[in-house]
Scaffold this active site. Structure first.
Site, PDB file in Angstrom:
ATOM      1  N   HIS A 149       1.961   0.775   3.886  1.00 32.09           N
ATOM      2  CA  HIS A 149       0.891   1.038   3.587  1.00 32.09           C
ATOM      3  C   HIS A 149      -0.258   0.542   4.068  1.00 32.09           C
ATOM      4  O   HIS A 149      -1.235   1.333   4.552  1.00 32.09           O
ATOM      5  CB  HIS A 149       1.135   0.329   1.768  1.00 32.09           C
ATOM      6  N   GLU A 150      -0.167  -0.684   4.417  1.00 31.92           N
ATOM      7  CA  GLU A 150      -1.270  -1.271   5.174  1.00 31.92           C
ATOM      8  C   GLU A 150      -1.435  -0.893   6.599  1.00 31.92           C
ATOM      9  O   GLU A 150      -2.669  -0.719   7.169  1.00 31.92           O
ATOM     10  CB  GLU A 150      -0.935  -2.901   5.078  1.00 31.92           C
ATOM     11  N   HIS A 191      -3.683   1.942   6.296  1.00 30.94           N
ATOM     12  CA  HIS A 191      -5.102   1.731   6.368  1.00 30.94           C
ATOM     13  C   HIS A 191      -5.451   1.228   7.704  1.00 30.94           C
ATOM     14  O   HIS A 191      -6.593   1.688   8.167  1.00 30.94           O
ATOM     15  CB  HIS A 191      -5.248   0.252   5.580  1.00 30.94           C
ATOM     16  N   GLU A 227      -7.436   5.072   0.962  1.00 30.75           N
ATOM     17  CA  GLU A 227      -6.110   4.665   0.036  1.00 30.75           C
ATOM     18  C   GLU A 227      -5.364   6.070   0.450  1.00 30.75           C
ATOM     19  O   GLU A 227      -4.090   6.089   0.329  1.00 30.75           O
ATOM     20  CB  GLU A 227      -6.236   4.757  -1.306  1.00 30.75           C
TER      21      GLU A 227
END
Lengths: 514, 514
Positions: A278-279, A282, A308
């Site tokens: 997830h990160e 980003h 997101e």
């Protein structure tokens, strides 16, 4: 005429130099925040809150420097204004927007808010650790009052219909609570329908093996392997990133210094695994903004919703796909010293995609996740509108969790205090999480059209072409357009929850065989 | 009259608010520097140098703000000036000193020096790696010229007798090269005499076991154990410090956030062990400045020499004492899984105190250490006076090392280029290292008078009373006095090398049995 255009160019260049200063100051602020979350000794909080207050103050001064108004006016009223390129006009627009907003916010309010945020976060941590909402309540109340004061001013400048819209606009420019409510209505209906089908399916995935103990050392190796897959370099002498450990994972940074964090649990290794993906989603967005646009207002991400969309894309559409695990499952077995060798691929993929309503947003599956967000949206919308009070939050929270997800919240640490956002003053932030999921579904359709073989490539452990497409079609646009326009550029249409629901339905009908 | 005093108080308070701002900005700068040395991804350097340049610029603007001059004048010329307390007058004096110096230095010179320092450090690293002094020479020459220009201006403002004195005053206010030369003369004579006795002793310590391999994991545990001993909390929820790893150990921070670094070598575990004690000595000084004085100019350390007196006290007078090892040797055996169980305490203590002239300052033993410093003092004094040129440095350096320490410097990387100080523009800094040792000897005499049982306490692992004495008699004075006055307060006399020589002679006559 050449001379006049020269004056325009000179004003523009001076304005961009001012914007660069502000950007560099923001990156200082981001390192100081990162340090506070990751490395700062606990007792450093007092000094730190003063440092952050000072940085806010300096930033506010820089952003409201009257020279910026002078330069902006010269440019906007210049007879040759129309000779500016589109991206130059966008830079001017973004600086104007920020300048008008910042100048209307009293410095005292800005400084006081920064100070109160630092205090509220600190108290929130303690209150969460001791399950004591009443400890947190007065600090949150103070912070909410400050944010509402700011929202009143911003509402005037931005010309939004409500206070809450003025706050949403900070994170997702031009988006409104009305639009969100409409799209969340459709989304909720679709999600609940999929959730019910999953919960009623005769064959439920076995997830017990996900609790097998994986040491922190091995989990760190898994993180590095995932970073390698996403081409997020954290190890080489040319690294532009790093991975640290915090209570709540996050990403921060700019271009060549973008850092992510994760949280390791020995009996829940997939928690960190999906956090890292997830990160990293980003991080690669921030790292792959157009290098020529560094220090310019257009050289940032489009919106939090778009941010997101990138993290959820990498975490879920890639990371929870069967294809990713065709590649990564053998690696996982190897890294964990064959702790998962007894399992079949499909059983593992089903386990990591199990749908089960739960109390904690960050642990939620893909189907129920947005329901957590919708609850937060509804609660904070009423909170900002003054229809409910901070003191009411636990009760309303728990009631909605019962109603939407049929779960019983036993204490506020796993309820209303689970997230840091409100303690950080980020009202209007939560909806962007669900918007990101919706965007990711629309982006997926565009990707499939452009790169039909993408699933095969992922199965071979090759993220490169997908990433290249994301860079060219999302990251490189930076902040050239508001999110609605960028979405249209990428997908040809406006925001629409259907593609995301279609993606989920296809995936979960396979997982649950419904 | 009350009204007039009210105006004085108001001006004073405003001035202190300005001083506080500068202090907080300095602490931001210190976190950003710390991050650069410890955590920053390698590619972050470009953005980082722009962040640091911006912070310098903001700090310079704050320090030279004309409002400071206005407030200072109001206070200094106020008819009731004499009603200010001593510590208030000291604050005013320190702000005046800094303001006058900062405003007299042309911004161009400040910027040019900062730029040349960055270049010189970069070239120094490359030149050191390739043992190529002639590559470094032109950059050092340019930097030296800039520092001399600054020294010329500072000499006027400070009213010092020489350029070099103006530079020394930056690090050790009011100290002069003449005083240093006199005291270093005595020191050198005493040290050489002790060194010769040690080298001629019939029984030389065996140090081979100090090369035994100790894993990084165990060394980290040793560091935490040492931190615990010095009550430098790096672990609890009330921690005010932390330990990280860098090429060169250092300490940075302020009051409740003071951090140290160390460097672990698997085959030389005492390197980190004494680094940690050394840096902890610095850290507990900064942590124990008087809390009421935080953000005031008096709420900092007295001088670099005094800072070094604290680090050397903890590293050597405590950490290399037999008593410390009565306590810590069993702990070391336990932590290293009995890797040193075959050794007798006295043999271990002799080994860590072996005297052997060497080429590298940071690796030097207690007896020869100051000789390294004296060489640097003599060289830079002549360099600033223009009596020698940069081009002459290697030859003069090597000649002095042969003469004072009887060692042959084989290349300039282990000779004149070993330290970063000159490349960083820190001329006048080196002597403070030896001054610190001298002060530590005088402080020891005062401690022994006040706390005769201190050695017994250390042998029991109790540092608390010694620390309490240091806090009350050194740390709590902050920057209330220049170092000569503070030294008199503590010891009743002026700077004197004898106590340090007496301490060394007593210790080494036991170690070497001479």
């Amino acid at each position: 005429m050449a001379k006049t255009t020269g004056a325009l160019t000179s004003s523009y260049d001076k304005l961009m130099a001012k914007a660069k200063e502000i950007t560099i100051l923001e990156t200082i602020d981001s390192v100081i925040h990162w340090d506070m979350e990751t490395k700062m000794p606990p007792k450093g909080i007092n000094l730190r809150s003063q440092q952050l207050a000072m940085l806010s103050q300096i930033e506010h001064k820089m952003s409201t420097n009257p020279e910026i108004e002078t330069l902006l006016s010269k440019i906007e009223k210049h007879p040759n204004y129309d000779t500016l390129k589109g991206l130059q006009k966008r830079n001017v627009y973004l600086i104007r927007k920020n300048y008008d907003e910042q100048t209307k916010l009293p410095e005292e309010l800005v400084v006081e808010t920064a100070r109160q945020q630092a205090i509220a976060i600190d108290v929130w941590k303690k209150a969460k650790a001791t399950k004591n909402f009443s400890m947190f309540q007065p600090e949150l109340e103070k912070l909410l009052e400050l944010k509402k004061k700011a929202a009143e001013i911003l509402m005037q400048v931005k010309g939004t219909a409500t206070l809450y819209d003025a706050l949403i606009d900070i994170f997702e420019p031009k988006m409104t609570a009305e639009t969100i409510a409409k799209i969340f209505g459709e989304l909720k209906e679709g999600l609940v329908s999929i959730m019910v089908k999953c919960l009623n399916a005769s064959k439920q995935p076995d997830t017990s093996f996900l609790r097998r103990r994986v040491s922190f050392g091995i989990q760190r190796k898994i993180s590095n392997e995932l970073a390698k897959f996403t081409e997020y370099d954290v190890e080489s002498p040319k690294a532009r990133g790093r991975i640290d450990e915090t209570e709540h994972p996050f990403t921060t940074g700019y271009y060549d210094d973008v850092r992510i964090t994760t949280h390791y649990y020995e009996d829940n290794f997939t928690s960190s695994l999906f956090s890292v993906l997830h990160e990293a989603g980003h991080a690669i967005y921030d790292q792959n903004l157009k290098p020529e646009w560094i220090y310019q207002p257009i050289g940032t991400s489009c919106s939090l919703g778009f941010h997101e969309s990138q993290s959820r894309f990498v975490e879920n559409i890639i990371g929870r796909s069967r294809e990713f695990w065709v590649y990564f499952f053998p690696k996982l077995k190897e890294l964990t010293d064959n702790a998962f060798s007894d399992l079949a691929l499909n059983d593992f993929v089903r386990a990591i995609n199990r749908v089960r309503p739960s109390k904690i947003r960050v642990e939620a599956d893909e189907v129920t996740y947005c329901l957590h967000v919708i609850i937060r949206f509804e609660v904070e919308r009423e909170l900002i509108a003054g229809k409910i009070d901070v003191a009411d939050l636990p009760e309303i929270w728990n009631r909605k969790y019962k109603e939407y997800l049929d779960v019983d919240v036993e204490n506020d640490s796993e309820g209303v205090m689970q997230d840091t956002h409100w303690a950080s003053g980020y009202f209007g932030y939560f909806p962007t999480y669900a918007l990101g999921n919706i965007y990711s579904g629309q982006i997926l359709v565009a990707l499939e059209r452009a790169l039909p073989s993408w699933r095969d490539q992922i199965a071979k452990g090759k993220f490169h072409d997908v990433k290249k497409w994301l860079i060219q079609n999302v990251h490189h646009y930076g902040n050239l357009y508001d999110s609605a326009i960028l979405l249209e550029k990428i997908t040809g249409g406006e925001i629409n929850a259907k593609p995301y629901l279609v993606y989920l339905n296809e995936k979960y009908s396979w997982i649950y065989g419904y």
